[in-house]
Design an enzyme around this catalytic site. Structure first.
Site, mmCIF file in Angstrom:
data_model
loop_
_atom_site.group_PDB
_atom_site.id
_atom_site.type_symbol
_atom_site.label_atom_id
_atom_site.label_comp_id
_atom_site.label_asym_id
_atom_site.label_seq_id
_atom_site.Cartn_x
_atom_site.Cartn_y
_atom_site.Cartn_z
ATOM 1 N NE ARG A 12 -7.496 -5.461 6.092
ATOM 2 C CZ ARG A 12 -8.128 -4.305 6.250
ATOM 3 N NH1 ARG A 12 -7.941 -3.595 7.343
ATOM 4 N NH2 ARG A 12 -8.941 -3.857 5.319
ATOM 5 C CB ILE A 14 1.268 -5.960 0.139
ATOM 6 C CG1 ILE A 14 0.809 -5.343 -1.198
ATOM 7 C CG2 ILE A 14 2.751 -6.318 0.072
ATOM 8 C CD1 ILE A 14 1.487 -4.026 -1.534
ATOM 9 C CB ALA A 83 2.599 -1.980 9.685
ATOM 10 N N GLY A 84 1.525 0.014 7.248
ATOM 11 C CA GLY A 84 1.468 1.397 6.797
ATOM 12 C C GLY A 84 0.034 1.899 6.737
ATOM 13 C CB ILE A 85 -1.943 4.265 8.185
ATOM 14 C CG1 ILE A 85 -1.042 5.357 8.792
ATOM 15 C CG2 ILE A 85 -2.060 3.063 9.107
ATOM 16 C CD1 ILE A 85 -1.601 5.983 10.052
ATOM 17 C CD GLN A 144 -0.691 8.951 -1.273
ATOM 18 O OE1 GLN A 144 0.264 8.642 -1.976
ATOM 19 N NE2 GLN A 144 -1.526 8.043 -0.787
ATOM 20 C CE1 TYR A 147 1.569 5.147 2.365
ATOM 21 C CE2 TYR A 147 2.321 5.852 0.204
ATOM 22 C CZ TYR A 147 2.018 4.846 1.089
ATOM 23 O OH TYR A 147 2.159 3.526 0.698
ATOM 24 N N GLY A 178 4.298 -0.240 -6.923
ATOM 25 C CA GLY A 178 3.418 0.731 -7.539
ATOM 26 C C GLY A 178 1.986 0.418 -7.146
ATOM 27 C CE1 TYR A 179 -2.590 4.201 -7.315
ATOM 28 C CE2 TYR A 179 -0.843 4.733 -8.867
ATOM 29 C CZ TYR A 179 -1.796 5.130 -7.950
ATOM 30 O OH TYR A 179 -1.966 6.460 -7.673
#
Length: 241
Positions: A12, A14, A83-85, A144, A147, A178-179
């Site tokens: 999913r 990136i 992988a990241g949340i 965050q 994060y 970035g975004y």
């Protein structure tokens, strides 16, 4: 013979763009995912990239999952820790569970994935470890703390491990997006995007997942063999290091 690349969170956003770009560059790609079976199977069908399910926050699952990938495709020579949340909240409202979940996936997950493949990379005198960190690991972000701490930790991991791998032909680098216009970011209300986020980006737009993927393909290549311990900052000029 094509090198084997393993992308965590690779079905999913990136991660999917990275998986597809690496396949296009001639790698044999395996895409890891944690939970969304339907999305993963759809990605596998469309992209023609095998998918493997495990939770990167669990070391034993990573060991077993990597073994399955290597049995099917061969030794992992390129590892993309993507992988990241998020579990966002103002710090005074963050629960120990929210803190632990983010650290366990975003930081411990990088260890859990890299540690099992590291001996093989050393034995073969070649390896590429590329970790997707974040602009918020560089500058911090209100709401965050968990994060930002995890993503900043990824950068420390990268700089230290690069020094250990250099003599063995292994490069270790990071990318700080970035975004980026992923499904998650585009779900932000349009008014917020247009009035609060995009105006902070000097190039005047969100990044595209494929732009991060192209950074990965370069760092994975033989052409990038003299680059290690580095961070590519890909944020449209929003923050300079």
């Amino acid at each position: 013979m094509s090198r084997v690349a393993l992308v965590t969170g690779g079905t999913r956003g990136i991660g999917a763009a990275i998986s597809i770009a690496l396949k296009g560059a001639g790698y044999k790609v395996a895409a890891n995912y944690a939970g969304n079976d339907e999305t993963a199977k759809a990605f596998e069908s469309v992209a023609g990239i095998p998918v493997f399910k495990w939770d990167v926050s669990q070391y034993s699952e990573c060991v077993d999952g990597i073994a399955k990938v290597e049995k099917q495709l061969g030794p992992v020579e390129v590892l993309i820790n993507n992988a990241g949340i998020t579990r966002d909240a103002m710090f005074h409202k963050v629960t120990p569970q929210q803190w632990s979940e983010v650290i366990n996936t975003n930081l411990n997950g990088v260890f859990n994935m890299t540690h099992p493949v590291w001996p093989g990379m050393r034995d073969r005198n070649f390896g590429r470890v590329i970790t997707i960190s974040s602009i918020n690991g560089q500058k911090g972000q209100m709401g965050q703390v968990n994060y930002s701490a995890s993503k900043a930790g990824d950068l420390g991991f990268t700089k230290a491990l690069a020094q250990e791998g250099a003599a063995k032909g292994i490069t270790v680098n990071a990318i700080c997006p970035g975004y980026i216009g992923t499904e998650m970011v585009r779900a932000i209300p349009e008014k917020v995007l247009n009035e609060r986020i995009v105006p902070q980006i000097p190039v005047g737009r969100l990044g595209e997942p494929e732009e991060i993927a192209r950074c990965v393909v370069f760092l994975a290549s033989d052409d990038a063999g003299f680059i290690t311990g580095s961070t590519i900052t890909a944020n449209g000029g929003q923050f300079f290091v």
